[in-house]
Design an enzyme around this catalytic site. Sequence first.
Site, PDB file in Angstrom:
ATOM      1  N   TYR A   1       0.845  -1.199   0.000  1.00  0.00           N
ATOM      2  CA  TYR A   1       0.000   0.000   0.000  1.00  0.00           C
ATOM      3  C   TYR A   1       0.882   1.251   0.000  1.00  0.00           C
ATOM      4  O   TYR A   1       0.676   2.168  -0.799  1.00  0.00           O
ATOM      5  CB  TYR A   1      -0.924  -0.018   1.220  1.00  0.00           C
ATOM      6  CG  TYR A   1      -1.729   1.234   1.386  1.00  0.00           C
ATOM      7  CD1 TYR A   1      -2.871   1.454   0.615  1.00  0.00           C
ATOM      8  CD2 TYR A   1      -1.366   2.205   2.308  1.00  0.00           C
ATOM      9  CE1 TYR A   1      -3.613   2.608   0.759  1.00  0.00           C
ATOM     10  CE2 TYR A   1      -2.106   3.361   2.460  1.00  0.00           C
ATOM     11  CZ  TYR A   1      -3.233   3.562   1.683  1.00  0.00           C
ATOM     12  OH  TYR A   1      -3.960   4.717   1.834  1.00  0.00           O
TER      13      TYR A   1
ATOM     14  N   LYS B   1       1.298   4.336  -2.780  1.00  0.00           N
ATOM     15  CA  LYS B   1       1.048   5.732  -2.430  1.00  0.00           C
ATOM     16  C   LYS B   1       2.266   6.608  -2.747  1.00  0.00           C
ATOM     17  O   LYS B   1       2.120   7.777  -3.090  1.00  0.00           O
ATOM     18  CB  LYS B   1       0.614   5.853  -0.973  1.00  0.00           C
ATOM     19  CG  LYS B   1      -0.760   5.213  -0.738  1.00  0.00           C
ATOM     20  CD  LYS B   1      -1.764   5.834  -1.676  1.00  0.00           C
ATOM     21  CE  LYS B   1      -3.079   5.171  -1.784  1.00  0.00           C
ATOM     22  NZ  LYS B   1      -4.020   5.910  -2.643  1.00  0.00           N
TER      23      LYS B   1
END
Length: 189
Positions: A92, A96
């Site tokens: 994740y 990002k």
Amino acid sequence: SHEDQLANLVEQTLAAWGRIDTLVCNAAANPHYGPFLEIPDDMYDKTMLVNVRNVMKLCRMTLPAMKEQGGGSIIITSSTGALAGSDYLGTYCLTKAADVQMVKNLAVAHGRDGVTANAILPGLVKTHFAKALWEDPDALAAAERDTALGRIGEPVDLAGIAVYLASRAGRWTTGQSFVIDGGWAIRGE
């Protein structure tokens, strides 16, 4: 995560309004919470698809209308996870960080078309997406302890920066990343 739905979103918006002034890419996926190198391939692919590939595709679908009308604003929701390493949210966080780079690339490639591109990097916010973290008493206590303001965010805490970036006031701001985290990233402890 469905490219046909992204295309439909753009088509229906143009049909209804005739233009797209602001694109906010706020969807994200994080199907794996655990050691970074133990993520199953299908979960890795899903995270990359939703958080990077389809963000890029939605931008690609929207840019022709923005260029034709003489400008627009692209806002990509990243995360403070882009700023730090993580074993349990590693993929994740990787996506990002890619989103932060994507706004820089978009800003350079399309600035002369009048299109701005910026990222918002929220800290822990009380959303459905982050529910597992803020419902866990230990995780919530740690987040509150590690945040200068002593609390996690509420969705409304991000509204001001989004309005600024979408408005005429933000038209000379591009390629930037705005950390809106209650002071988590500055703690340094």
